[in-house]
Design an enzyme around this catalytic site. Sequence first.
Site, short mmCIF file in Angstrom:
data_model
loop_
_atom_site.label_atom_id
_atom_site.label_comp_id
_atom_site.label_asym_id
_atom_site.label_seq_id
_atom_site.Cartn_x
_atom_site.Cartn_y
_atom_site.Cartn_z
N ILE A 108 -9.32 4.19 5.70
CA ILE A 108 -9.06 4.54 7.11
C ILE A 108 -10.36 4.74 7.87
CG2 ILE A 108 -7.85 6.12 8.65
CD1 ILE A 108 -5.90 6.72 6.41
N ASP B 56 -21.07 9.22 3.49
CA ASP B 56 -20.10 8.88 2.45
C ASP B 56 -20.82 8.84 1.11
OD1 ASP B 56 -18.31 7.34 0.69
OD2 ASP B 56 -17.15 6.96 2.51
N LEU C 90 -19.73 7.38 -1.53
CA LEU C 90 -19.35 6.13 -2.23
C LEU C 90 -18.75 6.41 -3.61
CD1 LEU C 90 -22.26 3.70 -1.23
CD2 LEU C 90 -20.03 4.02 -0.11
N THR D 93 -2.65 14.85 6.61
CA THR D 93 -1.55 14.02 6.15
C THR D 93 -0.20 14.72 6.31
OG1 THR D 93 -0.59 13.12 4.12
CG2 THR D 93 -2.12 14.90 3.83
N ASP D 94 0.84 13.92 6.44
CA ASP D 94 2.20 14.50 6.50
C ASP D 94 2.59 15.14 5.16
OD1 ASP D 94 2.52 12.14 5.01
OD2 ASP D 94 4.10 11.30 6.29
N GLU D 95 1.86 14.80 4.08
CA GLU D 95 2.24 15.34 2.76
C GLU D 95 2.09 16.85 2.69
OE1 GLU D 95 1.08 13.25 -0.72
OE2 GLU D 95 1.25 11.30 0.22
N TYR E 73 -2.97 16.87 -4.73
CA TYR E 73 -3.59 16.25 -3.54
C TYR E 73 -3.14 16.94 -2.26
CZ TYR E 73 -3.85 13.09 0.47
OH TYR E 73 -4.06 12.58 1.73
N LYS F 107 -5.14 19.25 0.56
CA LYS F 107 -5.20 18.91 1.99
C LYS F 107 -4.64 20.07 2.83
CE LYS F 107 -6.28 15.50 3.75
NZ LYS F 107 -7.59 15.03 4.25
N LYS G 103 -2.93 1.78 -4.15
CA LYS G 103 -1.84 2.25 -3.30
C LYS G 103 -0.73 1.20 -3.26
CE LYS G 103 -4.31 5.92 -2.33
NZ LYS G 103 -5.51 5.90 -1.52
N PRO H 195 5.24 -2.26 -10.66
CA PRO H 195 5.77 -0.96 -11.12
C PRO H 195 6.35 -0.14 -9.96
CG PRO H 195 3.37 -0.89 -10.99
CD PRO H 195 3.77 -2.27 -10.61
P1 NAD Z 1 -9.95 6.57 0.69
O1 NAD Z 1 -9.73 7.15 -0.66
O2 NAD Z 1 -9.75 5.12 0.93
O3 NAD Z 1 -11.45 6.89 1.17
C1 NAD Z 1 -12.04 8.14 0.99
C2 NAD Z 1 -13.54 8.02 1.31
O4 NAD Z 1 -14.12 9.33 1.17
C3 NAD Z 1 -14.30 7.08 0.36
O5 NAD Z 1 -15.15 6.22 1.08
C4 NAD Z 1 -15.11 8.05 -0.50
O6 NAD Z 1 -16.32 7.50 -0.99
C5 NAD Z 1 -15.36 9.21 0.47
N1 NAD Z 1 -15.67 10.47 -0.21
C6 NAD Z 1 -14.95 11.04 -1.23
N2 NAD Z 1 -15.57 12.18 -1.62
C7 NAD Z 1 -16.66 12.34 -0.82
C8 NAD Z 1 -17.69 13.33 -0.74
N3 NAD Z 1 -17.72 14.38 -1.57
N4 NAD Z 1 -18.66 13.19 0.19
C9 NAD Z 1 -18.65 12.11 1.02
N5 NAD Z 1 -17.70 11.15 0.98
C10 NAD Z 1 -16.73 11.26 0.07
O7 NAD Z 1 -9.05 7.44 1.66
P2 NAD Z 1 -8.22 6.98 2.96
O8 NAD Z 1 -6.92 6.47 2.53
O9 NAD Z 1 -9.11 6.17 3.83
O10 NAD Z 1 -7.96 8.40 3.65
C11 NAD Z 1 -8.89 8.94 4.57
C12 NAD Z 1 -8.39 10.29 5.05
O11 NAD Z 1 -7.12 10.14 5.68
C13 NAD Z 1 -8.16 11.30 3.92
O12 NAD Z 1 -8.57 12.56 4.38
C14 NAD Z 1 -6.66 11.26 3.68
O13 NAD Z 1 -6.21 12.49 3.19
C15 NAD Z 1 -6.17 11.00 5.08
N6 NAD Z 1 -4.86 10.29 5.18
C16 NAD Z 1 -4.65 9.13 4.49
C17 NAD Z 1 -3.45 8.43 4.67
C18 NAD Z 1 -3.18 7.12 3.95
O14 NAD Z 1 -2.07 6.59 4.06
N7 NAD Z 1 -4.14 6.54 3.25
C19 NAD Z 1 -2.48 8.94 5.53
C20 NAD Z 1 -2.72 10.14 6.20
C21 NAD Z 1 -3.93 10.79 6.03
O1 DAU Z 2 1.86 10.12 3.60
C1 DAU Z 2 0.47 10.00 3.72
C2 DAU Z 2 -0.13 9.77 2.35
O2 DAU Z 2 0.21 8.44 1.97
C3 DAU Z 2 -1.63 9.98 2.30
O3 DAU Z 2 -1.93 11.34 2.57
C4 DAU Z 2 -2.20 9.60 0.93
O4 DAU Z 2 -3.61 9.70 0.93
C5 DAU Z 2 -1.80 8.17 0.64
O5 DAU Z 2 -2.26 7.80 -0.66
C6 DAU Z 2 -0.28 8.00 0.73
O6 DAU Z 2 0.37 8.74 -0.35
P1 DAU Z 2 1.65 8.16 -1.13
O7 DAU Z 2 1.75 8.84 -2.43
O8 DAU Z 2 2.84 8.16 -0.25
O9 DAU Z 2 1.16 6.62 -1.27
P2 DAU Z 2 1.24 5.59 -2.50
O10 DAU Z 2 0.84 4.26 -1.96
O11 DAU Z 2 0.53 6.12 -3.71
O12 DAU Z 2 2.79 5.56 -2.84
C7 DAU Z 2 3.75 5.20 -1.87
C8 DAU Z 2 5.12 5.32 -2.52
O13 DAU Z 2 5.25 4.29 -3.52
C9 DAU Z 2 5.34 6.63 -3.25
O14 DAU Z 2 6.70 7.03 -3.09
C10 DAU Z 2 5.08 6.29 -4.72
C11 DAU Z 2 5.50 4.84 -4.81
N1 DAU Z 2 4.72 4.02 -5.78
C12 DAU Z 2 3.37 4.03 -5.71
C13 DAU Z 2 2.62 3.29 -6.62
C14 DAU Z 2 1.11 3.33 -6.55
C15 DAU Z 2 5.40 3.23 -6.71
O15 DAU Z 2 6.65 3.21 -6.75
N2 DAU Z 2 4.66 2.48 -7.59
C16 DAU Z 2 3.31 2.49 -7.60
O16 DAU Z 2 2.69 1.81 -8.45
#
Ligand code: NAD
Ligand code: DAU
Length: 354
Positions: free
Chosen positions: A19, A40, A42, A136-138, A161, A165, A200, A216
Amino acid sequence: MSDTFAPAAVLVTGGAGFIGSNFIHNFMAGNPDCRVVNLDILTYAGNLKNLRAVQDNPHYRFVKGDICDAPLVAQLLAEEKIDAVLHFAAESHVDRSITGPEIFVRTNVLGTQTLLEASRAHAATRPAFRYLQVSTDEVYGSLGSEGFFTEETPLAPNSPYSASKAGADLLVRAYFETFRLPTLNTRCSNNYGPYHFPEKLIPLMIHNIMEKKALPVYGDGLNVRDWLHVKDHSAAIERVLKQGKPGEVYNIGGNNEWRNIDIVHLVCDLMDERLGRAAGESRKLITFVKDRPGHDRRYAIDAAKTKRELGWGPSYTFERGIAETIDWYLANQEWVTEIVSGSYREYYQQQYGA
Ligand code: NAD
Ligand code: DAU
């Protein structure tokens, strides 16, 4: 609605992740005179290849470093005259938080507190300063078949996780209430789009379909997620940064609920079309596997406040967004191949077996 805040320099944390990197692309395109410093460390999820389009922009600076490194954060805030911190950095994968929770507490809780503390000292010298927490909504826990999360829904996180958060969000609240640090807190639903790490759901399915590997699906596949394109999330964050009211929480969501199994079917069908495979071929790869412990059943965001107060709404239809995402992965197979040939292989083996 006009912007109330126009930063000249921002610190983005975690900008090499999914993101964060999408946000930097969008933000720099719309704010060409604003300096963007990306901090970052990395981790496995951070990838500088996500940032090739901006790496030579004179307004962009990458710093490899840890958000828990207080002197480094203080130094960056001062030397770059930062007007706003946008905090994306995190450990973000629920499954990894189940097998190894400790790093989640360090990065997500301690990292946030370090940034808040440095921001508090820095804000004393820059009265217009803002701190934005990307959450996050989680944090709200799980819903039954009815209802939506609003900003008033009590926090009830279920995974390490989401607990980390939620802990971070509560620290953000405390720094506003106690120290009047001008904080903003966004809570978004599941994102999808380019540069999504293949651990993901959606990118994992796309990759496995390509490779004709098992798909899976956890438990009965009936868990529901609300999917939003990452560019819409990025636009919402920018809107909250510029127009949001300090101390407030803003929900962001796509109003786009899908059961996991239906998403997997959709991705299979779209991939079959593109790969010239027979209709239904990829669906045969679906394998129901052991459920995720503490698996939240349903997430659904009510983003009415963000729409009403800030005028934000998603611009992507899911139909367009998912098609473009699949096309992006097909056009960027090298990006995925490099990831899956590295240390991610060990994680995959541990999580899913042979
Ligand atoms: P991501 O795992 O793809 O990226 C995380 C980044 O943070 C990476 O580049 C990593 O190197 C960096 N990082 C980790 N630890 C660090 C540290 N100690 N110092 C500096 N950098 C560090 O995550 P994402 O999916 O891009 O999510 C970004 C943010 O959005 C997170 O806070 C997550 O909780 C939130 N979020 C994600 C989703 C989603 O669907 N992916 C949805 C809602 C909120
Ligand atoms: O809702 C926001 C969150 O969405 C973010 O805060 C998290 O950072 C992000 O990782 C994501 O979390 P989820 O657990 O919802 O995402 P994930 O892609 O891991 O899984 C989505 C759904 O799919 C969840 O119900 C678990 C299921 N799943 C996931 C994987 C990886 C499977 O059924 N099989 C899989 O292999």
